[in-house]
Design an enzyme around this catalytic site. Structure first.
Site, mmCIF file in Angstrom:
data_model
loop_
_atom_site.group_PDB
_atom_site.id
_atom_site.type_symbol
_atom_site.label_atom_id
_atom_site.label_comp_id
_atom_site.label_asym_id
_atom_site.label_seq_id
_atom_site.Cartn_x
_atom_site.Cartn_y
_atom_site.Cartn_z
ATOM 1 N N ARG A 1 3.929 0.423 2.480
ATOM 2 C CA ARG A 1 4.635 -0.314 3.344
ATOM 3 C C ARG A 1 3.879 -1.839 2.368
ATOM 4 O O ARG A 1 2.982 -2.048 2.001
ATOM 5 C CB ARG A 1 3.603 -0.780 4.575
ATOM 6 C CG ARG A 1 3.741 -1.617 5.849
ATOM 7 C CD ARG A 1 3.338 -1.362 6.503
ATOM 8 N NE ARG A 1 1.811 -1.743 7.140
ATOM 9 C CZ ARG A 1 1.368 -3.860 7.193
ATOM 10 N NH1 ARG A 1 2.737 -4.237 7.798
ATOM 11 N NH2 ARG A 1 0.538 -3.638 7.491
ATOM 12 N N ARG B 1 1.074 -1.080 -0.082
ATOM 13 C CA ARG B 1 -0.002 0.165 0.288
ATOM 14 C C ARG B 1 1.165 1.101 0.444
ATOM 15 O O ARG B 1 1.933 1.583 0.108
ATOM 16 C CB ARG B 1 -0.352 -0.051 1.246
ATOM 17 C CG ARG B 1 -0.488 -0.235 2.281
ATOM 18 C CD ARG B 1 -0.162 1.417 3.212
ATOM 19 N NE ARG B 1 0.558 1.533 4.306
ATOM 20 C CZ ARG B 1 1.510 2.199 5.180
ATOM 21 N NH1 ARG B 1 2.119 3.098 4.546
ATOM 22 N NH2 ARG B 1 1.319 1.997 6.746
ATOM 23 N N ARG C 1 4.081 -7.309 12.427
ATOM 24 C CA ARG C 1 3.095 -6.613 12.998
ATOM 25 C C ARG C 1 2.382 -8.053 12.939
ATOM 26 O O ARG C 1 2.290 -9.405 13.073
ATOM 27 C CB ARG C 1 2.593 -5.936 11.590
ATOM 28 C CG ARG C 1 3.050 -4.045 11.609
ATOM 29 C CD ARG C 1 1.842 -3.233 11.054
ATOM 30 N NE ARG C 1 2.838 -2.626 10.784
ATOM 31 C CZ ARG C 1 2.283 -1.065 10.750
ATOM 32 N NH1 ARG C 1 1.270 -0.905 9.715
ATOM 33 N NH2 ARG C 1 2.765 0.403 10.874
ATOM 34 N N THR D 1 6.141 8.342 10.148
ATOM 35 C CA THR D 1 6.929 6.739 9.752
ATOM 36 C C THR D 1 6.932 6.389 7.670
ATOM 37 O O THR D 1 7.375 5.324 7.173
ATOM 38 C CB THR D 1 6.086 5.734 10.154
ATOM 39 O OG1 THR D 1 4.729 5.449 10.240
ATOM 40 C CG2 THR D 1 6.100 5.955 12.105
ATOM 41 N N ARG E 1 -5.037 4.704 1.093
ATOM 42 C CA ARG E 1 -4.245 4.697 0.822
ATOM 43 C C ARG E 1 -4.469 3.380 -0.230
ATOM 44 O O ARG E 1 -5.561 2.995 -0.279
ATOM 45 C CB ARG E 1 -4.276 3.617 2.503
ATOM 46 C CG ARG E 1 -4.317 4.255 4.087
ATOM 47 C CD ARG E 1 -2.310 4.142 4.213
ATOM 48 N NE ARG E 1 -2.086 4.908 4.968
ATOM 49 C CZ ARG E 1 -1.652 4.674 5.899
ATOM 50 N NH1 ARG E 1 -1.892 3.602 6.855
ATOM 51 N NH2 ARG E 1 -1.334 5.658 6.775
ATOM 52 N N GLU F 1 -6.347 7.088 8.536
ATOM 53 C CA GLU F 1 -4.718 7.391 8.863
ATOM 54 C C GLU F 1 -4.912 8.943 7.492
ATOM 55 O O GLU F 1 -4.361 9.713 8.059
ATOM 56 C CB GLU F 1 -4.021 7.121 8.838
ATOM 57 C CG GLU F 1 -2.426 7.616 9.459
ATOM 58 C CD GLU F 1 -1.805 6.265 10.271
ATOM 59 O OE1 GLU F 1 -2.299 5.730 11.499
ATOM 60 O OE2 GLU F 1 -0.897 6.851 9.901
ATOM 61 N N CYS G 1 1.370 10.501 9.856
ATOM 62 C CA CYS G 1 2.462 10.181 10.431
ATOM 63 C C CYS G 1 3.893 10.140 9.842
ATOM 64 O O CYS G 1 3.506 10.056 8.746
ATOM 65 C CB CYS G 1 1.911 8.366 10.780
ATOM 66 S SG CYS G 1 3.057 7.929 11.983
ATOM 67 N N GLU H 1 -0.952 -2.944 12.059
ATOM 68 C CA GLU H 1 -0.757 -2.222 13.157
ATOM 69 C C GLU H 1 -1.435 -2.597 14.884
ATOM 70 O O GLU H 1 -2.595 -2.718 14.980
ATOM 71 C CB GLU H 1 -0.608 -0.879 13.231
ATOM 72 C CG GLU H 1 0.986 -0.343 13.773
ATOM 73 C CD GLU H 1 0.183 1.110 13.493
ATOM 74 O OE1 GLU H 1 -0.321 1.670 12.662
ATOM 75 O OE2 GLU H 1 1.612 1.801 13.873
HETATM 76 P P1 ADP Z 1 -1.179 -0.150 7.054
HETATM 77 O O1 ADP Z 1 -1.303 -1.243 6.265
HETATM 78 O O2 ADP Z 1 -2.406 0.669 5.531
HETATM 79 O O3 ADP Z 1 -0.398 1.041 7.405
HETATM 80 P P2 ADP Z 1 -2.420 -2.084 9.177
HETATM 81 O O4 ADP Z 1 -1.022 -2.244 9.971
HETATM 82 O O5 ADP Z 1 -3.813 -1.410 10.044
HETATM 83 O O6 ADP Z 1 -2.759 -0.813 8.411
HETATM 84 O O7 ADP Z 1 -2.714 -3.299 8.448
HETATM 85 C C1 ADP Z 1 -4.590 -2.515 7.112
HETATM 86 C C2 ADP Z 1 -4.714 -4.651 6.708
HETATM 87 O O8 ADP Z 1 -3.967 -5.169 5.810
HETATM 88 C C3 ADP Z 1 -5.195 -4.994 8.333
HETATM 89 O O9 ADP Z 1 -5.967 -6.326 8.424
HETATM 90 C C4 ADP Z 1 -4.123 -5.983 8.195
HETATM 91 O O10 ADP Z 1 -4.155 -7.706 8.631
HETATM 92 C C5 ADP Z 1 -4.005 -6.462 6.654
HETATM 93 N N1 ADP Z 1 -2.835 -7.102 6.170
HETATM 94 C C6 ADP Z 1 -1.482 -6.352 5.961
HETATM 95 N N2 ADP Z 1 -0.662 -7.147 5.612
HETATM 96 C C7 ADP Z 1 -1.802 -7.914 4.701
HETATM 97 C C8 ADP Z 1 -0.585 -8.936 4.043
HETATM 98 N N3 ADP Z 1 0.096 -9.573 3.556
HETATM 99 N N4 ADP Z 1 -2.020 -10.033 3.190
HETATM 100 C C9 ADP Z 1 -3.270 -10.002 4.150
HETATM 101 N N5 ADP Z 1 -4.082 -8.190 4.287
HETATM 102 C C10 ADP Z 1 -2.608 -7.456 5.035
HETATM 103 N N1 IOM Z 2 1.135 4.957 11.984
HETATM 104 C C1 IOM Z 2 0.913 5.208 13.019
HETATM 105 N N2 IOM Z 2 -0.414 4.584 13.646
HETATM 106 N N3 IOM Z 2 2.030 5.025 14.523
HETATM 107 C C2 IOM Z 2 3.305 4.787 13.765
HETATM 108 C C3 IOM Z 2 1.151 4.808 15.907
HETATM 109 C C4 IOM Z 2 2.041 4.711 16.970
HETATM 110 O O1 IOM Z 2 2.320 3.531 17.075
HETATM 111 O O2 IOM Z 2 3.205 6.005 16.720
#
Ligand code: ADP
Ligand code: IOM
Length: 342
Positions: free
Chosen positions: A266, A112, A295, A259, A215, A211, A257, A300
């Site tokens: 990501r 993403r 993660r 990061t 995305r 966020e 953010c 996250e």
């Molecule tokens: P972001 O990736 O946008 O930072 P999150 O870490 O919260 O946000 O992940 C968003 C969603 O994407 C979650 O449901 C997570 O389990 C899913 N996800 C992340 N990576 C994968 C993957 N490789 N395959 C399937 N789902 C994924």
């Molecule tokens: N990107 C954001 N959601 N994350 C880094 C939060 C945090 O743990 O500070």
């Protein structure tokens, strides 16, 4: 506001870099959108388990609150004020043959990027009217996409709880009520202005006004990382002709953010590593070597289930998109080799 005292065991980068001196220098400053230091740090002050704990309200926040944000950006990305951001979205430059063609380890792959509209406050400082305008502009752009990218927009407003829960459980949709986002004002007026666009197969999706304002997501079952990247690049290139994105030559794509600055990318796999996970030290030695983040299975701040982890690139700024995905790919090859050897 008084200087926040963080407990000794708080590990957030906010707690590390918000000295009393920095706090005093920044506490009365506000950006032209009215975004203050108090708002920027509220998430990390309220959520002591934050990884970072600080958000930007607009592009200007990165300059105005630089005394706090620059060292955080440097520590997270290894990127200094002297460095320049760079971009490479050419899938031909990615060396990523499927590392698990038999499908024994990699469950799914997802890449993403975050994007925000140019000349708009970011989510933490946006008004309801501005957020609704972003939604309308993005949806108008998405509706013109063709071929594999063509799909429909599903606003959260009016979506049944059952559909919403299924989309979250199946990893397609963002969760509701995230306390980290809540504390920085990113959940104001929920669910208005939020939604998800996706194609029929749910291999291409766009989150609207979470966020970040967009995305852009490409995902599918299995470990064909190059196919996922190629689809994402084609989506980014189409969408950027319709929606102007906020960008800085130094910081790359501007995100709420720190990061996510730069590529805002990501790239992750959901991967089964039950044996390696029994020795977290050995597991982390490999992820650190390849600049990877671990993660849990629901994204996250979530936990692993059944030995399955979400493994993704950690660095996003000062490296190209191809390098970000290559970090993830090279690390995943090493993780699979380590798991096989056990
Ligand atoms: P972001 O990736 O946008 O930072 P999150 O870490 O919260 O946000 O992940 C968003 C969603 O994407 C979650 O449901 C997570 O389990 C899913 N996800 C992340 N990576 C994968 C993957 N490789 N395959 C399937 N789902 C994924
Ligand atoms: N990107 C954001 N959601 N994350 C880094 C939060 C945090 O743990 O500070």
């Amino acid at each position: 506001m008084n200087y926040p005292e963080f407990p000794q065991d708080c590990k957030s980068l906010l707690s590390k870099h918000l000295s009393l001196e920095v706090f005093e220098a920044l506490k009365d400053k506000k950006t032209s959108n009215g975004f203050s230091l108090e708002q920027a740090i509220n998430s990390g002050v309220r959520n002591l388990d934050s990884g970072i704990g600080v958000y930007a309200g607009d592009k200007e926040s990165y300059a105005l609150f630089g005394a706090l944000l620059d060292p955080i950006i440097e520590e997270y990305h290894g990127f200094t004020k002297q460095d320049a951001h760079k971009s490479n979205l050419n899938p031909d430059d990615l060396n990523a043959p499927n590392p698990d063609p038999e499908g024994k380890y990699i469950v799914s792959t997802r890449i993403r990027v975050g994007r925000n509209m140019d000349n708009m406050p970011l989510g933490p400082a946006i008004s309801k009217e501005q957020r609704d305008h972003v939604e309308a502009s993005v949806v108008a752009g998405l509706k013109t996409l063709e071929g594999e990218l063509s799909g429909n927009y599903y606003p959260l407003l009016g979506m049944s709880k059952e559909v919403q829960d299924d989309l979250i459980k199946d990893h397609f949709l963002f969760k509701e009520g995230d306390r980290f986002l809540d504390a920085v004002g990113l959940n104001r007026n929920w669910p208005e202005g939020r939604g998800i666009y996706h194609n029929n197969d749910k291999t291409f999706l766009v989150w609207v006004n979470e966020e970040d304002q967009l995305r852009i997501i490409s995902m599918q079952q299995g470990g064909d990382i190059k196919e996922v990247f190629t689809r994402l690049v084609s989506a980014i290139k189409s969408i950027e002709t319709k929606v102007p994105f906020s960008y800085s030559d130094h910081l790359g794509f501007i995100t709420s953010c720190p990061t996510n600055l730069g590529t805002a990318m990501r790239a992750s796999v959901h991967i089964a590593l039950p044996k390696l996970a029994a020795d977290m030290e050995a597991f982390k030695a490999i992820t650190d070597k390849y600049y990877l983040q671990i993660r849990g299975i629901h994204g996250e701040h979530s936990e692993s289930e059944g030995g399955i982890y979400d493994i993704s690139n950690r660095r996003r700024l000062g490296i190209t998109e191809v390098e970000a995905v290559q970090d993830m790919y090279d690390g995943v090859v090493a993780l699979i080799a380590a798991e096989k050897a056990l």
